[in-house]
Design a protein around this motif. Structure first.
Motif, PDB file in Angstrom:
ATOM      1  N   SER A 149       1.320  -0.772  -0.172  1.00  0.00           N
ATOM      2  CA  SER A 149       0.000   0.052  -0.215  1.00  0.00           C
ATOM      3  C   SER A 149       1.088   1.486  -0.453  1.00  0.00           C
ATOM      4  CB  SER A 149      -1.045   0.230   1.487  1.00  0.00           C
ATOM      5  OG  SER A 149      -1.178  -1.202   1.033  1.00  0.00           O
ATOM      6  N   ASN A 150       1.771   1.251   0.378  1.00  0.00           N
ATOM      7  CA  ASN A 150       2.943   2.566   1.241  1.00  0.00           C
ATOM      8  C   ASN A 150       4.099   2.397   1.204  1.00  0.00           C
ATOM      9  OD1 ASN A 150       0.476   4.820   1.319  1.00  0.00           O
ATOM     10  ND2 ASN A 150       0.268   3.478   3.157  1.00  0.00           N
ATOM     11  N   CYS A 178       4.414  -8.021  -1.752  1.00  0.00           N
ATOM     12  CA  CYS A 178       4.054  -7.097  -1.159  1.00  0.00           C
ATOM     13  C   CYS A 178       2.577  -7.128  -1.133  1.00  0.00           C
ATOM     14  CB  CYS A 178       4.309  -5.415  -1.503  1.00  0.00           C
ATOM     15  SG  CYS A 178       6.174  -5.334  -1.832  1.00  0.00           S
ATOM     16  N   GLY A 179       2.566  -7.243   0.383  1.00  0.00           N
ATOM     17  CA  GLY A 179       0.982  -7.101   0.901  1.00  0.00           C
ATOM     18  C   GLY A 179       0.411  -5.458   1.594  1.00  0.00           C
ATOM     19  N   SER A 180      -0.229  -5.429   2.638  1.00  0.00           N
ATOM     20  CA  SER A 180      -0.400  -3.493   2.823  1.00  0.00           C
ATOM     21  C   SER A 180       0.937  -4.004   3.600  1.00  0.00           C
ATOM     22  CB  SER A 180      -1.844  -3.490   3.631  1.00  0.00           C
ATOM     23  OG  SER A 180      -2.633  -3.814   2.772  1.00  0.00           O
ATOM     24  N   THR A 181       1.087  -4.585   4.376  1.00  0.00           N
ATOM     25  CA  THR A 181       2.058  -4.181   5.553  1.00  0.00           C
ATOM     26  C   THR A 181       3.291  -5.534   5.998  1.00  0.00           C
ATOM     27  OG1 THR A 181       0.095  -5.457   7.525  1.00  0.00           O
ATOM     28  CG2 THR A 181       0.475  -2.796   7.084  1.00  0.00           C
ATOM     29  N   PHE A 182       3.298  -6.337   5.213  1.00  0.00           N
ATOM     30  CA  PHE A 182       3.944  -7.437   4.851  1.00  0.00           C
ATOM     31  C   PHE A 182       4.979  -7.451   3.886  1.00  0.00           C
ATOM     32  CE2 PHE A 182       0.521  -9.299   3.969  1.00  0.00           C
ATOM     33  CZ  PHE A 182       0.517 -10.003   2.765  1.00  0.00           C
ATOM     34  N   THR A 183       5.923  -8.137   3.375  1.00  0.00           N
ATOM     35  CA  THR A 183       6.404  -8.282   1.604  1.00  0.00           C
ATOM     36  C   THR A 183       7.364 -10.320   2.277  1.00  0.00           C
ATOM     37  OG1 THR A 183       7.625  -6.698   2.516  1.00  0.00           O
ATOM     38  CG2 THR A 183       8.332  -7.943   1.065  1.00  0.00           C
ATOM     39  N   ILE A 184       6.904 -10.807   1.174  1.00  0.00           N
ATOM     40  CA  ILE A 184       7.306 -11.885   1.208  1.00  0.00           C
ATOM     41  C   ILE A 184       8.272 -12.023   0.053  1.00  0.00           C
ATOM     42  CG2 ILE A 184       7.425 -14.421   0.871  1.00  0.00           C
ATOM     43  CD1 ILE A 184       3.891 -13.920   1.458  1.00  0.00           C
ATOM     44  N   GLY A 185       9.526 -12.726   0.423  1.00  0.00           N
ATOM     45  CA  GLY A 185      10.621 -13.081  -0.504  1.00  0.00           C
ATOM     46  C   GLY A 185      11.120 -14.228  -1.289  1.00  0.00           C
ATOM     47  N   ILE A 186      11.400 -14.821  -2.392  1.00  0.00           N
ATOM     48  CA  ILE A 186      11.679 -15.881  -2.524  1.00  0.00           C
ATOM     49  C   ILE A 186      13.174 -16.065  -2.856  1.00  0.00           C
ATOM     50  CG2 ILE A 186      11.341 -18.510  -4.263  1.00  0.00           C
ATOM     51  CD1 ILE A 186       8.383 -17.568  -4.383  1.00  0.00           C
ATOM     52  N   SER A 187      14.492 -16.590  -2.080  1.00  0.00           N
ATOM     53  CA  SER A 187      15.531 -16.618  -2.372  1.00  0.00           C
ATOM     54  C   SER A 187      16.279 -18.247  -2.443  1.00  0.00           C
ATOM     55  CB  SER A 187      16.133 -16.029  -1.630  1.00  0.00           C
ATOM     56  OG  SER A 187      16.352 -16.240  -0.163  1.00  0.00           O
ATOM     57  N   ALA A 188      17.440 -18.601  -2.245  1.00  0.00           N
ATOM     58  CA  ALA A 188      18.218 -19.058  -2.903  1.00  0.00           C
ATOM     59  C   ALA A 188      17.611 -20.622  -1.632  1.00  0.00           C
ATOM     60  CB  ALA A 188      19.429 -19.474  -3.598  1.00  0.00           C
ATOM     61  N   LEU A 189      17.340 -19.616  -0.005  1.00  0.00           N
ATOM     62  CA  LEU A 189      17.486 -19.884   1.453  1.00  0.00           C
ATOM     63  C   LEU A 189      16.322 -20.514   1.657  1.00  0.00           C
ATOM     64  CD1 LEU A 189      20.038 -16.920   2.811  1.00  0.00           C
ATOM     65  CD2 LEU A 189      20.467 -19.348   1.890  1.00  0.00           C
ATOM     66  N   GLY A 190      15.263 -19.982   0.589  1.00  0.00           N
ATOM     67  CA  GLY A 190      14.145 -20.530   1.364  1.00  0.00           C
ATOM     68  C   GLY A 190      13.270 -18.897   0.733  1.00  0.00           C
ATOM     69  N   GLY A 228      -0.475 -14.988  -3.842  1.00  0.00           N
ATOM     70  CA  GLY A 228      -0.697 -13.672  -3.938  1.00  0.00           C
ATOM     71  C   GLY A 228      -1.157 -12.578  -1.779  1.00  0.00           C
ATOM     72  N   CYS A 229      -0.777 -11.571  -2.355  1.00  0.00           N
ATOM     73  CA  CYS A 229      -0.206 -11.378  -0.968  1.00  0.00           C
ATOM     74  C   CYS A 229      -1.573 -10.289  -0.616  1.00  0.00           C
ATOM     75  CB  CYS A 229      -0.039 -10.664  -0.846  1.00  0.00           C
ATOM     76  SG  CYS A 229       2.168 -11.090  -0.533  1.00  0.00           S
TER      77      CYS A 229
END
Length: 471
Positions: free
Chosen positions: A293-294, A345-357, A389-390
């Protein structure tokens, strides 16, 4: 850190300006510009393919059937003073009757949006959802209950799209972007702050071909084929990355913002030492990005992740809730074999996919503890995650031949878990889509749109079991 407005609970502002519809000639002129710009490249296909500036963008390779779960009473979503209609709350994934026989190549929504954009395999744009600010791009702000065709874009091949709270961006195969909807903060990038743009209008940008678009609640981001990032719209929390929140006082007690009305390049990326001293990061070529959102998170060609904007609840991943006005390197992913491959990205959070998981930072609940830095999602360990989807607080994940979702109450059916499990704080498999190969997932406010493969007999058998929504 400044207080953040919750998008789902905000009352719509009264428009101070008279609504002004764009001239239909804007699309015609843009089409002529695109054709003239491609004329040299069209002389030789081999020449066009060797020059990245002249090479056409393509639709995603995925083709399938659109599946929808959640609320179809658009005006109800996020509004406390309206009563929901039970028949318009779909807690199990459904097909949409109006799209029967239409193969889809791309779907998108946004955590702050109650509308979605659908792109067919022919590159035709369709819209669905709330239309209070003209975000469906059909020439008005009337309430629309069905799937709408964006007729003014029929001469273009649309390959991608992005939506914000009340605005829409459409990317064509020629690298041009068209925008419609709410524009009071300049988030449509047309050079004005006309309150509403009723039909898609070309943004004011001719520096280069654009390759990707994204939207926050009231701002927009684009990258060109060289990997340069541009932003426009509301700068309130520094989410535009221009080292300012754009605030100024009109009078001694009336605050306003210096809106960015046309795309402006994000000039610098930094990393901060423990004492907060910033050092420029060189050789940054952005390849992907996502907006909450921001806030915004971007990945460069070296798989380095940068985040900026509103810092509340740790959504930036810097172990502190401070707003960032300049893109800042997320140190957690800086190092050998730690790079980020995909970001959501969601409103108040983030999800990342990396080689570590797979990692999550920020807050997915309305109360309780927040992750101030990236923490692994142990429940997804071992899954081959294809798309995420977030929403405001909900998460829907396509992994292997399953869909996994979770989110705290209240929900509107976006989790697809069924009438008896309307919400869940723990990841659960969506039984109705067991065995389905979901290629794309995007969450909006109170709904989820998915692109499901329909190539094999097994695929079709799974889809046939889903009931249809008649809009």
């Amino acid at each position: 850190m400044t207080p953040e407005k919750r998008p789902a609970e905000d009352e719509e502002e009264q428009e101070a300006k008279k609504l002004k519809e764009d001239s239909p000639s804007s699309v015609t002129e843009a089409l002529e510009d695109d054709r003239s710009g491609d004329s040299e490249g069209d002389e030789s296909d081999s020449a066009a393919s060797s020059d990245p500036e002249k090479k056409r963008l393509s639709l995603p390779e995925d083709r399938g059937t659109l599946v929808y779960t959640g609320c179809t009473q658009w005006e109800y979503i996020g509004r406390r003073n309206l009563k929901g209609i039970t028949s318009m709350m779909h807690y199990v994934p459904r097909r949409i009757s109006a799209l029967k026989g239409i193969r889809v190549a791309f779907v998108t929504s946004h955590c702050s949006a109650a509308h979605s954009i659908i792109i067919t395999e022919e590159g035709k744009a369709m819209s669905l959802g709330r239309n209070e600010k003209g975000q469906l791009g059909v020439g008005d702000t009337e309430n629309r209950t069905g799937v709408m065709s964006m007729d003014t874009m029929s001469e273009f091949t649309v390959v991608s799209a992005a939506v914000g709270r009340n605005h829409t961006l459409l990317l064509t195969d020629r690298g041009s972007v068209f925008a419609c909807g709410d524009n009071k903060s300049g988030q449509c990038g047309t050079g004005s702050t006309n309150a509403i743009i009723h039909t898609p209008c070309r943004i004011s940008f001719k520096e280069a071909k654009i390759s990707k678009v994204a939207c926050g609640a009231e701002f927009s981001m684009i990258i060109d084929k060289k990997g340069y990032l541009y932003s426009f719209g509301l700068p309130e929390y520094g989410q535009l990355g221009h080292n300012t929140d754009g605030k100024f006082f009109i009078t001694s007690n009336k605050l306003s913002y210096q809106h960015e009305r046309i795309p402006r390049r994000v000039p610098i990326f930094v990393e901060r030492s423990k004492d907060g001293h910033p050092t420029p990061v060189t050789d940054v070529q952005i390849v992907d990005f996502a907006c909450g959102s921001n806030h915004t998170v971007a990945i460069d060609a070296k798989k380095r992740a940068f985040s900026w904007g509103f810092g509340g609840y740790g959504r930036l991943g810097h172990a502190e809730p401070k707003d960032e006005f300049i893109p800042r390197l997320i140190k957690f992913f800086d190092g050998h074999n730690r790079g980020v491959e995909k970001i959501y990205c969601g409103s108040t959070f983030t999800i990342g996919i990396s080689a570590l998981g797979i990692f999550l930072w920020g807050q997915t609940r309305r109360t309780g503890e927040a992750n101030m830095y990236p923490k692994p999602l142990q429940d997804l360990c071992g899954w081959d995650v294809r798309a995420v989807g977030c929403s405001a607080t909900s998460v829907v994940v396509a992994a292997d031949e399953s869909v996994i979702s979770w989110g705290p109450s209240p929900t509107y059916g976006e989790l697809g878990l069924g009438e008896n499990i309307k919400s869940s704080t723990q990841p659960k498999e969506v039984k109705a889509l067991e065995g389905a190969h979901v290629m794309q997932v995007s969450c909006g406010m109170g709904h989820t749109v998915m692109l499901v493969r329909d190539d094999t007999d097994k695929d079709k058998e799974i889809l046939e079991k889903l009931k249809e929504i008649t809009l």
